[in-house]
Motif scaffolding. Structure first.
Motif, mmCIF file in Angstrom:
data_model
loop_
_atom_site.group_PDB
_atom_site.id
_atom_site.type_symbol
_atom_site.label_atom_id
_atom_site.label_comp_id
_atom_site.label_asym_id
_atom_site.label_seq_id
_atom_site.Cartn_x
_atom_site.Cartn_y
_atom_site.Cartn_z
ATOM 1 N N SER A 6 -10.549 3.170 -9.760
ATOM 2 C CA SER A 6 -10.490 2.354 -8.934
ATOM 3 C C SER A 6 -9.279 1.399 -8.843
ATOM 4 C CB SER A 6 -11.638 1.400 -8.720
ATOM 5 O OG SER A 6 -11.985 0.659 -9.835
ATOM 6 N N TYR A 35 -6.349 2.474 -9.013
ATOM 7 C CA TYR A 35 -4.975 3.147 -8.401
ATOM 8 C C TYR A 35 -5.354 3.269 -6.833
ATOM 9 C CZ TYR A 35 -3.918 4.251 -13.050
ATOM 10 O OH TYR A 35 -3.624 4.263 -14.647
ATOM 11 N N ALA A 36 -4.478 3.283 -6.142
ATOM 12 C CA ALA A 36 -4.204 3.853 -4.797
ATOM 13 C C ALA A 36 -4.087 5.137 -4.964
ATOM 14 C CB ALA A 36 -3.131 3.287 -3.846
ATOM 15 N N SER A 74 -2.671 8.764 2.443
ATOM 16 C CA SER A 74 -3.168 7.926 1.152
ATOM 17 C C SER A 74 -4.180 7.113 1.454
ATOM 18 C CB SER A 74 -1.668 7.265 0.929
ATOM 19 O OG SER A 74 -1.427 6.379 1.906
ATOM 20 N N ASN A 111 -6.193 3.363 -0.038
ATOM 21 C CA ASN A 111 -5.881 2.115 -1.055
ATOM 22 C C ASN A 111 -7.240 2.083 -2.054
ATOM 23 O OD1 ASN A 111 -8.246 1.409 0.667
ATOM 24 N ND2 ASN A 111 -7.345 -0.730 0.812
ATOM 25 N N ARG A 112 -7.133 1.170 -2.873
ATOM 26 C CA ARG A 112 -7.868 1.277 -4.144
ATOM 27 C C ARG A 112 -9.507 1.237 -3.594
ATOM 28 N NH1 ARG A 112 -4.927 -3.447 -7.368
ATOM 29 N NH2 ARG A 112 -3.365 -2.292 -8.229
ATOM 30 N N THR A 125 -6.437 3.699 5.052
ATOM 31 C CA THR A 125 -5.909 4.898 5.119
ATOM 32 C C THR A 125 -4.621 5.065 5.692
ATOM 33 O OG1 THR A 125 -7.119 5.990 6.759
ATOM 34 C CG2 THR A 125 -7.882 5.914 4.448
ATOM 35 N N ASN A 154 -1.304 -1.054 -5.266
ATOM 36 C CA ASN A 154 -2.494 -0.905 -4.056
ATOM 37 C C ASN A 154 -1.461 -1.021 -2.708
ATOM 38 O OD1 ASN A 154 -4.865 -0.482 -3.097
ATOM 39 N ND2 ASN A 154 -5.146 -2.803 -2.993
ATOM 40 N N LEU A 167 -0.225 1.972 0.460
ATOM 41 C CA LEU A 167 -0.331 3.246 1.305
ATOM 42 C C LEU A 167 0.850 4.104 1.285
ATOM 43 C CD1 LEU A 167 -2.937 1.892 4.012
ATOM 44 C CD2 LEU A 167 -3.661 3.190 2.259
ATOM 45 N N TYR A 204 4.302 6.730 -6.474
ATOM 46 C CA TYR A 204 3.385 7.128 -7.357
ATOM 47 C C TYR A 204 3.631 7.372 -8.697
ATOM 48 C CZ TYR A 204 0.978 7.454 -2.677
ATOM 49 O OH TYR A 204 0.505 7.141 -1.587
#
Length: 125
Positions: A31, A33-34, A51, A53-54, A59, A103, A105, A112
């Motif tokens: 949790s 990580y996005a 994508s 978020n945490r 999205t 965190n 999108l 990443y």
């Protein structure tokens, strides 16, 4: 650090559906990580798909999948999903999940920090 393993790819007819999963393991809490999904078709560059978020409350998506794909996550299972409906021939690609410490999108692969090995999706006519 986190390790990511994708699953759920395969062969599907155009108009069909698939659900991809990406399960995380490692010392870090999922949790934190996005998460994102990217894909790479043969002969093309890797491109952003969706994508989240945490918390899963926000999205983002690429225009090419709008209204057809959905991203979700279950932090209790350390898993992020990509539900793909109304699949098209051009969705054929290797799909990768990725984790970002920030965190965000993010739609850029450079945002990443960790990547899975990918799962292949082939859409046939």
């Amino acid at each position: 650090q986190v390790q990511l393993v994708e699953s759920g790819g395969g062969l599907v007819q155009a108009g069909g559906s698939l659900r991809l999963s990406c399960t995380a393991s490692g010392r870090s809490t999922f949790s934190s990580y996005a998460m994102g999904w990217f894909r790479q078709a043969p002969g093309k560059e890797r491109e952003f798909v969706m994508s989240i978020n945490r918390s899963g409350g926000m999205t983002s998506y690429a225009d090419s999948v709008k209204g057809r794909f959905t991203i979700s996550r279950d932090n209790s299972k350390s898993t992020v999903y990509l539900q793909m409906n109304s699949l098209k021939l051009e969705d054929t690609a290797v799909y990768y999940c990725a984790a970002a410490r920030l965190n965000i999108l993010g739609s850029r692969s450079t945002a990443y920090d960790y990547w899975g090995q990918g799962t292949a999706v082939t859409v046939s006519s």
